[in-house]
Design a protein around this motif. Sequence first.
Motif, short mmCIF file in Angstrom:
data_model
loop_
_atom_site.label_atom_id
_atom_site.label_comp_id
_atom_site.label_asym_id
_atom_site.label_seq_id
_atom_site.Cartn_x
_atom_site.Cartn_y
_atom_site.Cartn_z
N GLU A 132 -67.12 -1.66 65.26
CA GLU A 132 -66.39 -0.79 64.36
C GLU A 132 -66.09 0.77 64.36
O GLU A 132 -66.79 1.14 64.99
CB GLU A 132 -66.67 -1.26 62.90
N PRO A 182 -52.89 -0.96 60.45
CA PRO A 182 -53.56 -1.45 59.42
C PRO A 182 -53.12 -1.01 58.02
O PRO A 182 -52.57 -0.23 58.30
CB PRO A 182 -55.17 -1.66 59.75
N SER A 183 -53.22 -1.98 57.13
CA SER A 183 -52.81 -1.23 55.65
C SER A 183 -54.08 -0.22 55.27
O SER A 183 -55.12 0.54 55.79
CB SER A 183 -53.19 -2.32 54.50
N HIS A 228 -55.46 0.50 52.12
CA HIS A 228 -57.44 0.09 52.17
C HIS A 228 -57.64 -0.47 53.51
O HIS A 228 -59.33 -0.02 53.77
CB HIS A 228 -57.22 -1.16 51.79
N GLU A 229 -57.10 -0.33 54.47
CA GLU A 229 -58.37 -1.01 55.87
C GLU A 229 -58.74 -0.21 56.28
O GLU A 229 -59.74 -0.30 56.96
CB GLU A 229 -57.84 -2.38 55.93
N ILE A 230 -57.72 0.59 56.61
CA ILE A 230 -58.06 1.93 56.96
C ILE A 230 -59.36 2.74 56.32
O ILE A 230 -59.93 3.10 57.33
CB ILE A 230 -56.96 3.09 57.86
N CYS A 231 -59.10 2.83 55.56
CA CYS A 231 -60.08 3.56 54.27
C CYS A 231 -61.74 3.18 54.60
O CYS A 231 -62.84 4.05 54.60
CB CYS A 231 -59.96 2.99 52.90
N GLU A 232 -61.92 1.64 54.94
CA GLU A 232 -62.73 0.34 54.86
C GLU A 232 -63.56 1.17 56.20
O GLU A 232 -64.16 1.25 56.19
CB GLU A 232 -62.32 -1.09 54.51
N ARG A 233 -62.36 1.11 57.17
CA ARG A 233 -63.45 1.25 58.59
C ARG A 233 -63.30 2.96 59.15
O ARG A 233 -64.41 2.55 59.96
CB ARG A 233 -61.84 0.67 59.95
N ARG A 283 -58.01 7.37 49.96
CA ARG A 283 -57.06 6.92 50.55
C ARG A 283 -56.12 7.89 50.46
O ARG A 283 -55.03 8.66 52.32
CB ARG A 283 -56.42 5.72 49.23
#
Length: 244
Positions: free
Chosen positions: A9, A45-46, A48-53, A58
Amino acid sequence: MASNSKGDEPVPLERRQRVRLGDQLYGQIFEQITSGRLSVGDKLPSEHEICERFGVSRPVVREALLRLRADGLITAHQGLGTFVSHQPAPRLKTFPDVENVSSYLRAQEVRVALEGDAARLAAIRRSDEQLARIEQAHAGFLNRLADGKVSPQADLAFHASIAEASGNDFYLGVLESIHEAVSGFMRLALNLTRTGSRERGERVADEHAAILSAIRAQDGERARVAMQFHLGQARRRLVDKERD
């Protein structure tokens, strides 16, 4: 989004003082597009997904994506998502400083406004001696380009001689204040020119010649347009391999 090392990741971005998080994220996505891990047509990715990764907020993600869109690398389609639309020349990733490309491109935005008006004033105000220095800088750039040894210093000398001929020290002062970013942009752009097609180098030379011609003719508006066109084309040549 492809990971940045051996399938793991992505590592959360570091909160370094000198490099904004938005620039770091821009650089990560830019590298993946340049390397081909994200190809033209691939969906990102969305938010949200980029934030998580990457462990960022945001607003940071939106800043990076807005800049990637402004640079023509990605395109957003309502209801469908965001897709890669252009890919820089793959050899760009082999050059030093590519991780700083976002800050270099932001400096380029400043240059479009700054140097466009400096060229306009140089055309109106330049003395014969100042014109001679611009011509000398242009000739030096052409000679180094022909030898395959063109350098940021040669390119910067041409642009600085025009700023100096504007008759306003603030233009040259601002250009010097962003010297590091300007030189970095020129290093990347000239590396692409040196390793790219002959036509690419000829286009750069022709754009410089058009600026010089307008200044020689003391046509301020033509000089402004020629300079802004040149800087815009330099930006596009950096982010779009189809302009190689």
